[in-house]
Design a protein around this motif. Structure first.
Motif, PDB file in Angstrom:
ATOM      1  N   PRO A   1       8.958 -36.178  46.333  1.00 13.26           N
ATOM      2  CA  PRO A   1       8.817 -34.700  46.969  1.00 13.26           C
ATOM      3  C   PRO A   1       8.609 -34.988  48.694  1.00 13.26           C
ATOM      4  O   PRO A   1       8.608 -33.456  49.799  1.00 13.26           O
ATOM      5  CB  PRO A   1       7.633 -33.690  45.968  1.00 13.26           C
ATOM      6  CG  PRO A   1       6.882 -34.036  45.751  1.00 13.26           C
ATOM      7  CD  PRO A   1       7.249 -35.777  45.529  1.00 13.26           C
ATOM      8  N   LYS A   2       7.373 -35.896  48.892  1.00 10.83           N
ATOM      9  CA  LYS A   2       7.352 -36.371  50.194  1.00 10.83           C
ATOM     10  C   LYS A   2       8.163 -35.558  51.356  1.00 10.83           C
ATOM     11  O   LYS A   2       8.247 -34.648  51.863  1.00 10.83           O
ATOM     12  CB  LYS A   2       6.943 -37.356  50.614  1.00 10.83           C
ATOM     13  CG  LYS A   2       5.913 -37.318  52.041  1.00 10.83           C
ATOM     14  CD  LYS A   2       5.957 -38.733  52.427  1.00 10.83           C
ATOM     15  CE  LYS A   2       5.433 -38.549  53.653  1.00 10.83           C
ATOM     16  NZ  LYS A   2       4.791 -40.059  53.585  1.00 10.83           N
ATOM     17  N   PRO A   3       9.252 -35.316  51.319  1.00  7.39           N
ATOM     18  CA  PRO A   3      10.466 -35.494  52.599  1.00  7.39           C
ATOM     19  C   PRO A   3      10.705 -33.717  52.034  1.00  7.39           C
ATOM     20  O   PRO A   3      11.005 -32.990  53.473  1.00  7.39           O
ATOM     21  CB  PRO A   3      11.517 -35.759  52.344  1.00  7.39           C
ATOM     22  CG  PRO A   3      12.206 -36.613  50.887  1.00  7.39           C
ATOM     23  CD  PRO A   3      10.299 -36.877  50.698  1.00  7.39           C
TER      24      PRO A   3
ATOM     25  N   ILE B   1      15.556 -24.728  51.273  1.00  8.97           N
ATOM     26  CA  ILE B   1      14.999 -25.926  51.077  1.00  8.97           C
ATOM     27  C   ILE B   1      14.590 -26.422  49.135  1.00  8.97           C
ATOM     28  O   ILE B   1      14.455 -27.354  48.459  1.00  8.97           O
ATOM     29  CB  ILE B   1      14.834 -26.309  51.477  1.00  8.97           C
ATOM     30  CG1 ILE B   1      15.427 -26.948  52.683  1.00  8.97           C
ATOM     31  CG2 ILE B   1      13.732 -28.282  51.418  1.00  8.97           C
ATOM     32  CD1 ILE B   1      16.445 -28.065  52.922  1.00  8.97           C
ATOM     33  N   PHE B   2      13.186 -24.510  49.577  1.00 12.96           N
ATOM     34  CA  PHE B   2      13.125 -25.132  47.945  1.00 12.96           C
ATOM     35  C   PHE B   2      13.761 -25.156  46.641  1.00 12.96           C
ATOM     36  O   PHE B   2      13.376 -25.801  45.723  1.00 12.96           O
ATOM     37  CB  PHE B   2      11.802 -24.268  47.543  1.00 12.96           C
ATOM     38  CG  PHE B   2      10.785 -23.619  46.318  1.00 12.96           C
ATOM     39  CD1 PHE B   2      10.413 -25.268  46.064  1.00 12.96           C
ATOM     40  CD2 PHE B   2      10.842 -22.782  45.817  1.00 12.96           C
ATOM     41  CE1 PHE B   2       9.615 -25.116  45.103  1.00 12.96           C
ATOM     42  CE2 PHE B   2      10.615 -23.050  44.349  1.00 12.96           C
ATOM     43  CZ  PHE B   2       9.105 -24.027  44.163  1.00 12.96           C
ATOM     44  N   ALA B   3      14.958 -24.423  46.904  1.00 11.81           N
ATOM     45  CA  ALA B   3      15.851 -24.429  45.832  1.00 11.81           C
ATOM     46  C   ALA B   3      16.582 -25.327  44.997  1.00 11.81           C
ATOM     47  O   ALA B   3      17.042 -26.163  44.168  1.00 11.81           O
ATOM     48  CB  ALA B   3      17.486 -23.221  46.225  1.00 11.81           C
TER      49      ALA B   3
ATOM     50  N   ASP C   1       4.799 -20.573  38.567  1.00 14.02           N
ATOM     51  CA  ASP C   1       5.912 -21.711  38.449  1.00 14.02           C
ATOM     52  C   ASP C   1       4.920 -23.173  38.363  1.00 14.02           C
ATOM     53  O   ASP C   1       5.786 -23.983  37.642  1.00 14.02           O
ATOM     54  CB  ASP C   1       6.741 -21.667  40.006  1.00 14.02           C
ATOM     55  CG  ASP C   1       7.378 -22.183  39.996  1.00 14.02           C
ATOM     56  OD1 ASP C   1       8.654 -22.455  38.922  1.00 14.02           O
ATOM     57  OD2 ASP C   1       7.486 -23.884  40.382  1.00 14.02           O
ATOM     58  N   MET C   2       3.677 -22.614  38.996  1.00 10.52           N
ATOM     59  CA  MET C   2       2.719 -23.889  38.639  1.00 10.52           C
ATOM     60  C   MET C   2       2.028 -24.306  37.368  1.00 10.52           C
ATOM     61  O   MET C   2       2.222 -24.963  36.791  1.00 10.52           O
ATOM     62  CB  MET C   2       1.528 -23.079  39.406  1.00 10.52           C
ATOM     63  CG  MET C   2       1.578 -23.767  41.009  1.00 10.52           C
ATOM     64  SD  MET C   2       0.092 -23.183  41.684  1.00 10.52           S
ATOM     65  CE  MET C   2      -1.025 -24.354  41.349  1.00 10.52           C
TER      66      MET C   2
ATOM     67  N   ILE D   1       1.799 -30.595  44.060  1.00 14.76           N
ATOM     68  CA  ILE D   1       1.007 -29.656  44.034  1.00 14.76           C
ATOM     69  C   ILE D   1       0.618 -29.414  45.508  1.00 14.76           C
ATOM     70  O   ILE D   1       0.293 -27.777  46.876  1.00 14.76           O
ATOM     71  CB  ILE D   1      -0.441 -29.944  44.123  1.00 14.76           C
ATOM     72  CG1 ILE D   1      -1.806 -29.332  43.682  1.00 14.76           C
ATOM     73  CG2 ILE D   1      -1.312 -31.510  44.651  1.00 14.76           C
ATOM     74  CD1 ILE D   1      -1.411 -27.869  43.863  1.00 14.76           C
ATOM     75  N   ARG D   2       1.363 -30.323  45.826  1.00 13.26           N
ATOM     76  CA  ARG D   2       1.518 -30.744  47.778  1.00 13.26           C
ATOM     77  C   ARG D   2       2.649 -29.117  48.164  1.00 13.26           C
ATOM     78  O   ARG D   2       2.365 -28.288  49.324  1.00 13.26           O
ATOM     79  CB  ARG D   2       1.936 -31.232  48.594  1.00 13.26           C
ATOM     80  CG  ARG D   2       2.462 -31.157  49.721  1.00 13.26           C
ATOM     81  CD  ARG D   2       1.072 -30.519  51.219  1.00 13.26           C
ATOM     82  NE  ARG D   2       1.144 -30.970  52.076  1.00 13.26           N
ATOM     83  CZ  ARG D   2       0.869 -29.852  52.744  1.00 13.26           C
ATOM     84  NH1 ARG D   2      -0.490 -29.104  53.054  1.00 13.26           N
ATOM     85  NH2 ARG D   2       1.040 -29.574  54.347  1.00 13.26           N
ATOM     86  N   THR D   3       3.602 -29.401  47.340  1.00 13.07           N
ATOM     87  CA  THR D   3       4.684 -28.150  48.045  1.00 13.07           C
ATOM     88  C   THR D   3       4.183 -26.521  47.333  1.00 13.07           C
ATOM     89  O   THR D   3       4.505 -25.713  47.871  1.00 13.07           O
ATOM     90  CB  THR D   3       5.851 -28.131  46.448  1.00 13.07           C
ATOM     91  OG1 THR D   3       6.206 -29.654  46.191  1.00 13.07           O
ATOM     92  CG2 THR D   3       6.937 -27.650  47.088  1.00 13.07           C
ATOM     93  N   TYR D   4       2.791 -26.911  45.965  1.00  8.70           N
ATOM     94  CA  TYR D   4       2.902 -24.897  46.354  1.00  8.70           C
ATOM     95  C   TYR D   4       1.697 -24.958  47.228  1.00  8.70           C
ATOM     96  O   TYR D   4       1.570 -23.238  47.559  1.00  8.70           O
ATOM     97  CB  TYR D   4       1.844 -25.243  44.362  1.00  8.70           C
ATOM     98  CG  TYR D   4       2.891 -25.338  43.359  1.00  8.70           C
ATOM     99  CD1 TYR D   4       3.771 -24.522  43.082  1.00  8.70           C
ATOM    100  CD2 TYR D   4       3.223 -26.453  42.525  1.00  8.70           C
ATOM    101  CE1 TYR D   4       4.551 -24.163  42.572  1.00  8.70           C
ATOM    102  CE2 TYR D   4       4.411 -26.410  41.591  1.00  8.70           C
ATOM    103  CZ  TYR D   4       4.954 -26.221  41.603  1.00  8.70           C
ATOM    104  OH  TYR D   4       6.329 -25.767  40.432  1.00  8.70           O
ATOM    105  N   GLU D   5       0.719 -26.455  47.783  1.00 10.43           N
ATOM    106  CA  GLU D   5       0.195 -25.446  48.375  1.00 10.43           C
ATOM    107  C   GLU D   5       0.604 -25.244  50.106  1.00 10.43           C
ATOM    108  O   GLU D   5       0.297 -24.244  51.179  1.00 10.43           O
ATOM    109  CB  GLU D   5      -0.534 -26.856  49.090  1.00 10.43           C
ATOM    110  CG  GLU D   5      -1.886 -27.418  48.129  1.00 10.43           C
ATOM    111  CD  GLU D   5      -2.111 -29.086  48.669  1.00 10.43           C
ATOM    112  OE1 GLU D   5      -3.518 -29.240  47.803  1.00 10.43           O
ATOM    113  OE2 GLU D   5      -1.864 -29.391  49.386  1.00 10.43           O
ATOM    114  N   LEU D   6       1.787 -25.504  49.988  1.00  9.35           N
ATOM    115  CA  LEU D   6       3.394 -24.556  51.248  1.00  9.35           C
ATOM    116  C   LEU D   6       3.494 -23.660  50.883  1.00  9.35           C
ATOM    117  O   LEU D   6       3.184 -22.497  51.762  1.00  9.35           O
ATOM    118  CB  LEU D   6       3.994 -25.989  51.695  1.00  9.35           C
ATOM    119  CG  LEU D   6       3.144 -27.155  52.142  1.00  9.35           C
ATOM    120  CD1 LEU D   6       4.396 -28.583  51.973  1.00  9.35           C
ATOM    121  CD2 LEU D   6       3.118 -26.503  54.221  1.00  9.35           C
TER     122      LEU D   6
END
Length: 764
Positions: free
Chosen positions: A395-397, A417-419, A467-468, A429-434
């Motif tokens: 999921p980094k990009p 983009i999230f969709a 969602d988490m 977890i990085r996604t949810y942090e953002l």
């Protein structure tokens, strides 16, 4: 007298003849019986062997079908066979278990073999070890190696040890690997090339570069280096980022291939040299070229990890000279090296070269370029590249794009983009942090929360946390910090305290700082002090930011003594006061109305060599504006100019309002012009160069002029202060004040006597 004797002799001859005849017949019968017995035995043996094999195949079939109870029952029947059993009667079962692998059935088979006292041969021993090792049963495999040797004196052959070492490398178990190596030494098993390969894997996993070099030295004492063994050392050196050794080893491979040789030996001086072969190998043979290409790719990828674009480019040129066509994988490493060292544009140029050569870039290559686009805040190009990724495992990009949206305050693009991301892979977890940073609070920066925004914010936070939970992801300290920060920004102090107290995530200093800052911003000084005391009690070490927040908290209660005590604690903990610290202290003094002490403290900042910032000056200007201290305003503006600290919109507001409040309207307009000029540029020469562009925007008379100013600033990536400066200068011209392109001409920036005379004339 002789007749009876003769008769007797004839009788004896006859009897002998009869007996001889009888024995001949008997021997014939015995021979026939023996032949029949042998035939029956052979037939029975063949039947027993075929029955054994058939039973084994039935067991294998049951295991394939998942019928384990039936397989166990058939194994029991095989053990109760009337004929004697050997290790080969279990070969097909053990072979299947080694391929599957099925370590549990291997152990079941081994228990039955032990009960029946059936000895193992090396072939079955190896299969059992392979099944246990592939299945991850290292402890059982280790016990088997030791147990058979100690109890039965059965010592495994070297492939068994190699199989065990390979499993140790795969499962990252150095404890079992060391036990195996000790056992190999005590039993004097020795090593072969496979052993060294497994040892290299273990060394790479441990990130032990010195061990790799030791293996190299030990290997070349016993074996001639081949292109294929050199490839393994290249792989090891690149994984441990030893580019020098990797490059040198690669050049040995190239030299061997160029001479049509596969092996290289050491000279008496210890140097490496090629050995002659009876049959030379052409450079373009397989698998020589394939191995060379792999090794070049390994080194180029290592260049990407170490940001060495120069060596990567050199290797690409060497590949071309050798006739080695770089693959998409090779280009993947090359582009990583280029963008990490030379930037996005060069990486995009390499991508064009790939497309010209009809090479399809790997998904990881596209992902790398997309990440770089996001870092450069080029969202359109980053999104276009994301759409080209067919299969994304990292999921980094997407996270990089979300981070760019967060930086540019574009949550609407982040939703899109999230969709797309959710369709391709699970968030991490990085996604949810953002997501908490992007959507946790509703209001734009500098806006206060209200009842409606707080309800909306609570819904968003709840949706993200649900969602988490669906993805079984727990809070990290960063996600919790961002959540608490969002609650603080919305002014939801009660919810903030509740989350903080109920959190099961280990809370470190940054999270405590977030909570303290939110409480201070909300004027909750007493709660902030309680949290600070709790922090000290729990052994969470405060840092410089913590002390600065608490010193700022003292400005709420207007207690300079407490602030001074905090400064003492700060110094004892090894943190020295910085600009932010002095800003908070000056703020407290100004709340007392003590401008003299505040300016003395400002002088101390200069003496300490601490850099000044606009926030420090704005703190003084704000209070001077409120108290009508024009002398202080003019002094501070001159200090800012001397120290080359550019003003911001707040500076303009405080200075302009200070003059207007005192009735000096002309001075206010002139000061606004000069400050706006300084916001554009502090250098006169640079300002003159851009003067024509600025005048076209400022002096335009059409209704779209202000829209063009906003578009100009957006296209040139200028900040908010730059935009505000152009708009302020335009408004000055609208109200009838001509633009002066001097950075010094304004009544607020000349000497005090001139200022006084100017203001007297203005009052008159």
């Amino acid at each position: 007298m002789y007749r009876p004797l003769l008769r007797t002799r004839f009788q004896l001859i006859a009897d002998s003849f009869c007996k001889s005849k009888f024995h001949k017949h008997e021997r014939r019968n015995v021979a026939n019986k023996l032949e029949l017995s042998r035939t029956l035995t052979t037939t029975m043996g063949l039947n027993e062997e075929s029955i054994s094999k058939a039973t084994q195949m039935q067991i294998v079939d049951a295991l394939c079908r998942g019928e384990r109870s039936r397989a166990s029952h058939l194994l029991l029947n095989l053990g109760h066979a009337h004929h004697s059993l050997g290790a080969d009667d279990f070969f097909h079962i053990l072979n299947y278990c080694a391929r599957s692998p099925d370590p549990l059935f291997v152990m079941e088979t081994w228990r039955m073999m032990e009960e029946k006292e059936i000895g193992l041969n090396n072939k079955c021993y190896l299969l059992m070890m392979q099944a246990l090792c592939k299945g991850g049963y290292l402890e059982e495999a280790s016990n088997l190696i030791y147990f058979l040797g100690e109890r039965y004196g059965i010592y495994p052959i070297l492939p068994v040890y190699n199989s065990f070492l390979g499993a140790c490398a795969k499962l990252h178990s150095m404890v079992h690997a060391n036990l195996c190596l000790d056992l190999m030494d005590s039993r004097m098993v020795g090593k072969n090339e496979v052993t060294y390969t497994e040892l290299l894997k273990l060394a790479v996993w441990q990130k032990n570069l010195s061990a790799v070099h030791e293996i190299w030295e030990d290997y070349i004492k016993h074996y001639s280096l081949s292109i294929f063994s050199l490839r393994k050392f290249v792989w090891s050196f690149t994984r441990l980022r030893d580019l020098k050794s990797a490059y040198e080893t690669l050049q040995h491979m190239v030299a061997l291939a160029m001479m049509g040789k596969l092996y290289i030996n050491r000279t008496s001086e210890g140097r490496l040299r090629s050995s002659r072969l009876d049959i030379p190998i052409p450079l373009n043979a397989l698998p020589v070229m394939k191995v060379l290409r792999w090794s070049f790719s390994d080194v180029i990828h290592a260049c990407g990890r170490t940001q060495n674009s120069g060596l990567a480019e050199q290797l690409m040129l060497q590949m071309q000279s050798l006739g080695l066509q770089p693959s998409s994988h090779t280009y993947d490493g090359f582009i990583r090296a280029i963008v990490s060292d030379r930037g996005l544009r060069n990486g995009m140029e390499v991508l064009k070269i790939m497309q010209q050569n009809n090479l399809k870039p790997q998904d990881s290559t596209i992902a790398t370029l997309s990440v770089e686009c996001s870092k450069a805040l080029e969202l359109d190009l980053a999104e276009a590249l994301l759409d080209q990724i067919s299969r994304c495992t990292n999921p980094k990009p997407f996270s990089a794009f979300l981070a760019a949206c967060d930086t540019m305050d574009k949550p609407e693009r982040a939703i899109k983009i999230f969709a797309k991301m959710r369709q391709k892979l699970r968030p991490d977890i990085r996604t949810y942090e953002l997501l908490f940073s992007l959507f946790g609070n509703v209001n734009a920066p500098y806006e206060e929360g209200n009842m409606f925004s707080q309800v909306d914010s609570a819904k968003r936070i709840n949706a993200i946390e649900m969602d988490m939970a669906r993805n079984n992801i727990q809070h990290s300290h960063i996600s919790m910090k961002n959540l608490l920060k969002a609650l603080g920004a919305e002014g939801m102090i009660r919810e903030l305290i509740q989350y903080f107290c109920d959190s099961k995530t280990p809370l470190g200093t940054p999270t405590y700082n977030t909570v303290l800052h939110s409480l201070v911003e909300a004027q909750e000084s007493h709660r902030a002090m309680e949290i600070f005391k709790q922090m000290k009690t729990c052994g969470i070490p405060p840092n410089a930011a913590t002390y600065n927040i608490m010193i700022d908290c003292c400005s709420i209660i207007r207690c300079f003594k407490s602030a001074s005590a905090l400064v003492s604690m700060m110094v004892r903990d090894g943190f020295y006061p910085q600009t932010m610290t002095y800003t908070a202290l000056i703020k407290i003094l100004l709340d007392y109305g003590d401008f003299d002490e505040a300016l003395n403290l400002l002088d101390l900042v200069s003496l300490e060599g601490i850099p000044h910032d606009v926030l420090l000056y704005n703190t003084i200007l704000k209070k001077a504006c409120e108290k009508g201290r024009i002398d202080v305003i003019e002094f501070i503006i001159e200090q800012m100019h001397q120290n080359k600290v550019q003003p911001d919109p707040s500076t303009c507001h405080f200075v302009f309002s200070g003059y207007v409040n005192c009735g000096f309207h002309n001075s206010a307009m002139e000061a606004l012009q000069v400050l706006s000029m300084r916001m554009l540029c502090e250098e006169v020469s640079t300002l003159e160069e851009k003067r024509s562009d600025f005048e076209d925007l400022i002096l335009a008379e059409d209704s779209e002029a202000e829209s063009r100013i906003l578009q100009f600033c957006e296209d040139s990536n200028e900040n908010l202060a730059f935009t505000a400066a152009l708009l302020q200068l335009r408004w000055c011209t609208i109200v009838g004040f001509p633009i002066s392109w001097s950075l010094d001409r304004a009544s607020g920036l000349e000497d005090s006597q001139t200022n006084s005379n100017s203001r007297k004339q203005e009052i008159a």
